[in-house]
Enzyme design. Structure first.
Site, mmCIF file in Angstrom:
data_model
loop_
_atom_site.group_PDB
_atom_site.id
_atom_site.type_symbol
_atom_site.label_atom_id
_atom_site.label_comp_id
_atom_site.label_asym_id
_atom_site.label_seq_id
_atom_site.Cartn_x
_atom_site.Cartn_y
_atom_site.Cartn_z
ATOM 1 N N CYS A 1 -0.627 4.149 2.079
ATOM 2 C CA CYS A 1 -0.461 4.051 3.534
ATOM 3 C C CYS A 1 0.997 4.277 3.931
ATOM 4 O O CYS A 1 1.277 4.967 4.909
ATOM 5 C CB CYS A 1 -0.851 2.661 4.051
ATOM 6 S SG CYS A 1 -2.211 1.872 3.212
ATOM 7 N N ASP A 2 1.918 3.693 3.202
ATOM 8 C CA ASP A 2 3.305 3.620 3.688
ATOM 9 C C ASP A 2 4.274 4.537 2.946
ATOM 10 O O ASP A 2 5.399 4.730 3.409
ATOM 11 C CB ASP A 2 3.809 2.170 3.576
ATOM 12 C CG ASP A 2 2.986 1.235 4.453
ATOM 13 O OD1 ASP A 2 2.509 1.697 5.505
ATOM 14 O OD2 ASP A 2 2.801 0.066 4.078
ATOM 15 N N CYS B 1 0.828 -1.209 0.000
ATOM 16 C CA CYS B 1 0.000 0.000 0.000
ATOM 17 C C CYS B 1 0.864 1.261 0.000
ATOM 18 O O CYS B 1 1.336 1.699 1.060
ATOM 19 C CB CYS B 1 -0.932 0.004 1.210
ATOM 20 S SG CYS B 1 -1.977 1.463 1.276
#
Ligand code: NAP
Length: 307
Positions: free
Chosen positions: A138-139, A135
């Site tokens: 997200c990261d 992701c």
């Protein structure tokens, strides 16, 4: 909640399921939507969407998912966060088994989508969350000024790779062939991005590192040559696997484990419909998933009116 009986149960809260719910709720059918994770499904983790009509500037996947969810909720979809683990038939009643108990309905729309496939190489599982990620949204921010690898050559790998150039100093794009599968527009963008470097005909042999991902070994599939790349992160986008394990024996699945439906999104089992990435030959686009959801909901409505 064990005995609840609905007109329609929808399994999966991505674009297909949320659109189906919007239509069934507006048809005044009592609708339960079952989602095991976050609403939006895969799109909730997509950085930026430019090919969903109505948003000429583009929209983040998370925001689009929120809007779809709010629209369904406004018209009265009931939701529960739990995982569907099976469907059983009892006359005309469909019993959907979940971690929260059984739910019953006259019609079921399966819109459970797919999940990102793993590479299946040593180090991948051990270092997931420690540099290995699925992701970018997200990261990505954790990799500011760092070097990362992105594995895959489809739309997801290229789109998320380009997104990562906002943070990372360099993206090593690793693809097993010498041509990308991604759309031409995305190809133009990534080839003109100075932060992207390409490793063609290359597969990942393993991901190394003690506490965090530190390097990957690549094997050139044509020459057999092994190369070591020092990286701080590895983002994996090598395709999708449909979420159909719990349906074995109930519905016919194709060789890719997707559900066979007709053009009305009807499965072979009367009153059970499938929509979105989960069905055979799905083009796996947000707009087609939403369209499938609407078709499945209209078919379910007709089915219920005919009972
Ligand atoms: P995909 O289109 O199936 O592409 C998967 C990529 O991973 C392919 O390039 C494939 O290589 C490679 N791959 C598969 N298994 C591998 C392995 N074991 N080792 C190394 N590489 C491997 O998957 P996706 O990119 O996740 O896209 C899924 C669907 O969503 C597609 O229909 C796509 O069009 C859609 N999507 C659309 C957008 C958009 O429209 N903007 C964005 C994201 C996704 P090969 O090419 O050699 O098979």
């Amino acid at each position: 909640m064990g005995g609840s009986y609905y007109d329609v149960i929808i399994i999966g809260g991505g674009p297909a399921g949320l659109t189906a719910g919007l239509y069934t709720a507006r048809a005044r059918l009592s609708t339960l939507l079952i989602e095991r994770g976050i609403f939006g499904g895969q799109i909730a983790n997509v950085s930026w969407i430019e090919n969903y009509p109505g948003f000429p500037e583009g929209i983040s996947g998370y925001e689009l998912a929120q809007r779809m969810y709010q629209q369904g909720e406004k018209f009265g979809i009931e939701t529960v966060t739990t995982e569907a683990t099976g469907i059983e038939l009892e006359g005309e009643t469909k019993i959907v088994k979940t971690g929260e108990g059984n739910y019953r309905a006259r019609a079921v729309i399966i819109a459970g989508g797919a999940h990102l496939r793993q590479l299946g190489v040593p180090g991948e599982e051990r270092l997931t969350g420690k540099g290995v990620s699925y992701c970018a949204t997200c990261d990505g921010p954790f990799f500011r000024d760092r070097v990362v690898a992105v594995v895959g050559g489809g739309d997801s790998a290229i789109e998320e790779g380009i997104y990562l150039t906002r943070f990372a100093s360099k993206i090593n794009l690793i693809h097993r062939r010498d041509q990308l599968r991604a759309s031409k527009l995305l190809q133009e963008r990534c080839f003109s991005n100075p932060k992207m470097e390409f490793y063609w005909d290359a597969v990942v042999e393993d991901i190394g590192g003690d506490e965090r991902a530190e390097n990957i070994h690549l094997r050139n599939v044509k020459t057999g040559e092994i190369t070591t790349l020092e990286v701080d992160g590895v983002f994996i986008y090598v395709g999708l696997k449909p979420n159909t394990d719990y349906l074995k024996g109930l519905l016919t699945l194709d060789e890719g484990k997707q559900i066979i439906v007709n053009d009305q999104m009807e499965t072979e089992s009367p009153g059970i419909f499938a929509a979105g990435d989960i069905h055979h030959n799905s083009p796996r686009q947000i707009i087609t998933a939403a369209g499938d959801g609407a078709t499945a909901a209209l078919s379910a409505t007709r089915f219920l009116e005919g009972i």
